[in-house]
Motif scaffolding. Structure first.
Motif, mmCIF file in Angstrom:
data_model
loop_
_atom_site.group_PDB
_atom_site.id
_atom_site.type_symbol
_atom_site.label_atom_id
_atom_site.label_comp_id
_atom_site.label_asym_id
_atom_site.label_seq_id
_atom_site.Cartn_x
_atom_site.Cartn_y
_atom_site.Cartn_z
ATOM 1 N N ASP A 45 0.838 -1.195 0.000
ATOM 2 C CA ASP A 45 0.000 0.000 0.000
ATOM 3 C C ASP A 45 0.879 1.253 0.000
ATOM 4 O O ASP A 45 2.010 1.240 0.481
ATOM 5 C CB ASP A 45 -0.878 0.034 1.252
ATOM 6 N N ASP A 272 -5.505 2.429 10.096
ATOM 7 C CA ASP A 272 -5.846 1.279 9.250
ATOM 8 C C ASP A 272 -6.446 0.195 10.137
ATOM 9 O O ASP A 272 -5.755 -0.406 10.955
ATOM 10 C CB ASP A 272 -4.608 0.742 8.524
ATOM 11 N N ARG A 274 -7.586 -2.744 9.313
ATOM 12 C CA ARG A 274 -7.495 -4.127 8.826
ATOM 13 C C ARG A 274 -6.571 -4.927 9.756
ATOM 14 O O ARG A 274 -5.356 -4.785 9.711
ATOM 15 C CB ARG A 274 -6.970 -4.146 7.397
ATOM 16 N N ASP A 276 -5.713 -7.979 9.694
ATOM 17 C CA ASP A 276 -4.778 -8.870 9.005
ATOM 18 C C ASP A 276 -3.571 -8.129 8.441
ATOM 19 O O ASP A 276 -2.623 -8.760 7.957
ATOM 20 C CB ASP A 276 -5.483 -9.635 7.880
ATOM 21 N N LYS A 277 -3.582 -6.800 8.523
ATOM 22 C CA LYS A 277 -2.463 -6.009 8.005
ATOM 23 C C LYS A 277 -1.536 -5.499 9.115
ATOM 24 O O LYS A 277 -0.541 -4.828 8.825
ATOM 25 C CB LYS A 277 -3.006 -4.803 7.219
ATOM 26 N N ASP A 280 2.123 -6.562 8.808
ATOM 27 C CA ASP A 280 2.765 -5.920 7.656
ATOM 28 C C ASP A 280 2.957 -4.420 7.879
ATOM 29 O O ASP A 280 3.956 -3.839 7.430
ATOM 30 C CB ASP A 280 1.918 -6.134 6.385
ATOM 31 N N ASN A 281 2.001 -3.803 8.548
ATOM 32 C CA ASN A 281 2.034 -2.345 8.695
ATOM 33 C C ASN A 281 3.058 -1.843 9.701
ATOM 34 O O ASN A 281 3.641 -0.766 9.527
ATOM 35 C CB ASN A 281 0.653 -1.821 9.114
#
Length: 629
Positions: A45, A272, A274, A276-277, A280-281
């Motif tokens: 992203d 954010d 999400r 599930d992110k 990663d974030n």
């Protein structure tokens, strides 16, 4: 008089005023950061910034758009969306228009969504997407007061053939209407803001009921203004150059209050929702602080333990050693600081900690982005052993305490935090205890009452403002509160012994890396039992390594091997408990508990009555043939 007391005595009437002051003070500073998926559909992203001035332009356009739709002061505008930057902008737009936000979880089903909108009398719904629009479209005949639905994702704002004209519009269209109104009436929003009263309704948050319909908690503008100041002035908590990672549901009071302190201090928030992110974030956002519920820290701890186990016996033994060193280090340093004012530790322990830091703790901190100064845990109790582990690893978890009825935050651990407590009371908050140990609170953050439910309000809110929390607690001589259990959740065995199930459950989560959820039962029984749900990825990896590959989760937890594995951890738990607290029997559930089945609240709190009702047969089986006394 302290600076904070002076600020509180002269606080603005609303968070909307705080927002305007922030925009005027630092217009070009980054306020929010939000992710935009790549146009190609693949790849990372792109995180885009939004300054305070840019945020204000959108907030004022939304506020003016709502005014143009005919929204009057204190009328309700509902928000049904996941956590995203538009949620914050829309909420601020509602406040600046003088209206009140009704929060709706995006996971709420159509029937309960309809109830909340009807009970609150919401005139407008700001919906995230087509799925949220479909919920109310199906119930439109039962919602005559709902005049408009504003859809955040513009492509999803598609009117149906039988929709009334203008019933559906996009957020973009609303902002355009607002901009046009401001051209005609430049002071339209400022006039609404100037007229705001501190006792005016700002927010209706519906609590997740364990049985029956949820209750709407009425929170005034003054509650959020108060929260902004006390959070923003907590010693060592927030700084102007901080970066907060905000993923918690904003429909929950814990997520909502995080926007107040940020507006006051003026730091950046990366938004954010999400879940599930998150992994990663974190390395991309590199937050300096974040907030979470205990389940997130438990999952991180269990994940680290599982990866160590996958590395072989030697690596797992190193992790176990490092975990104990972290706990010892944190306990000793906190104890010494409490007694002497210096967080010193013996040389031997300090040397072990330095080695463990290179082998384990440094990698853990990098997983959080490498800059995390502190994390705030709330909504439920964090197991002390989990807290000590993270503290020893260099990630300070500051537990706080509050309820929806107290605007989320009433207590918070200061910089010299104390694991196992929820910290000290905020300035301006009064605290006392009932004869049975129940915590009672009075102050600006306390709700006005339950919407349309005067009888239920009178059961918890006294005429002189004292709110009965339903939590049992104790206060240390220097003001640190420890919550021991929910008043209604305390177990009294048939032998007359009291057991705090949350305390036992928390200890089990610290000793068993496979557990996801646990419910301890034993009221009016002669011994305690437990229903245990395992973390599926963790136990399935273990199963694959131990000859149980190819089986489903339900099949795995029904094997003798897994029952023996978990039984060993139950025995470890029992070794540290009083006899009447010990778990005599347990059953493994065929699936994990979740929000979708109504067993957890959206903030991942256990709904005990729901779980006990659903698994009544398993509970009765554990007491079959037992002699009750």
């Amino acid at each position: 008089m302290t600076d904070t007391q002076n600020l509180l005595e002269n606080r603005p009437p609303s968070l909307a005023t705080h927002f305007l002051q922030r925009v005027e003070a630092t217009p070009d500073k980054e306020a929010y950061r939000y992710p935009v998926p790549p146009a190609s559909g693949t790849g990372p992203d792109e995180w885009r910034p939004l300054t305070w001035r840019e945020s204000a332009d959108r907030v004022f356009a939304i506020a003016a758009g709502l005014i143009d739709l005919g929204i009057r002061p204190e009328e309700r505008v509902a928000l049904a969306s996941s956590t995203r930057v538009e949620w914050i902008l829309a909420d601020l737009g509602v406040l600046c228009a003088g209206a009140a936000t009704t929060t709706v979880y995006p996971t709420t089903n159509a029937d309960e969504t309809s109830f909340i909108l009807s009970d609150s009398g919401s005139r407008v719904l700001i919906a995230e997407d087509a799925a949220q629009l479909a919920k109310v479209r199906a119930q439109r005949e039962e919602l005559p007061e709902l005049a408009h639905v504003v859809v955040i994702q513009a492509d999803d704002a598609v009117p149906a053939a039988d929709d009334p004209e203008g019933w559906v519009l996009s957020l973009t269209e609303l902002e355009k209407r607002g901009a046009a109104l401001l051209e005609r009436q430049p002071d339209a929003v400022r006039e609404r803001m100037d007229a705001l009263r501190s006792d005016q309704l700002a927010t209706l948050i519906y609590t997740s009921g364990t049985t029956g319909r949820p209750k709407g908690v009425r929170l005034a503008h003054d509650s959020w203004s108060y929260m902004a100041i006390v959070i923003g002035n907590q010693d060592g908590l927030l700084f102007p150059d901080d970066v907060q990672y905000l993923w918690l549901p904003l429909a929950h009071v814990f997520g909502k209050v995080l926007t107040a302190g940020q507006i006051y201090v003026g730091h950046t928030t990366a938004v954010d929702g999400r879940v599930d992110k998150i992994i990663d974030n974190l390395p991309v956002v590199r937050p300096t602080y974040m907030c979470a519920v205990p389940r997130i820290f438990e999952k991180v701890y269990n994940g680290v333990a599982q990866r160590a186990r996958e590395g072989g016996a030697a690596q797992y033994k190193i992790f176990q050693w490092a975990a104990e060193v972290a706990r010892d280090y944190a306990r000793v340093s906190q104890d010494n600081f409490r007694r002497t004012g210096t967080a010193s530790v013996p040389f031997g322990l300090r040397a072990q900690h330095a080695v463990a830091d290179k082998l384990v703790y440094g990698k853990l901190r990098e997983a959080f982005g490498g800059r995390l100064r502190a994390a705030v845990s709330g909504s439920a109790a964090l197991a002390p052993d989990i807290g000590y582990f993270f503290a020893g690893a260099g990630i300070n978890i500051l537990e706080g305490y509050g309820l929806t009825e107290s605007s989320a935050a009433s207590f918070l651990n200061p910089a010299d935090y104390r694991t196992g407590t929820v910290g000290k009371a905020f300035p301006g908050l009064e605290v006392r205890f009932a004869e049975d140990g129940e915590v009672l609170l009075r102050g600006p953050g306390i709700m006005q009452g339950y919407h349309g439910l005067p009888e239920l309000t009178s059961q918890v809110l006294e005429s002189d403002g004292w709110f009965h929390t339903g939590d049992i607690g104790e206060l240390s001589p220097d003001g640190y509160l420890r919550i021991t259990d929910r008043k209604k959740d305390l177990i009294k065995t048939s032998g007359g012994k009291y057991v705090a199930p949350a305390e036992v459950e928390g200890q089990f989560k610290a000793v068993c890396p496979f557990v996801s959820n646990i419910l301890v039962h034993g009221a009016d029984r002669n011994y305690c039992t437990a229903l245990i749900a395992l973390d599926e990825p963790t136990i399935m990896k273990w199963a694959g390594d131990h000859g149980l590959g190819g089986k489903t989760y339900a099949e795995v937890v029904d094997t003798d091997e897994v029952r023996e594995l978990i039984g060993g951890h139950v025995q470890r738990l029992n070794d540290g408990l009083q006899r009447w607290q010990t778990i005599k029997k347990f059953r493994l559930l065929p699936r994990d508990l979740d929000v979708e089945h109504g067993e957890l609240t959206p903030s991942l709190k256990l709904k005990r009555p729901v779980v006990e009702r659903e698994y009544k047969d398993l509970i009765e089986d554990m007491y079959a043939g037992a002699r009750e006394v």
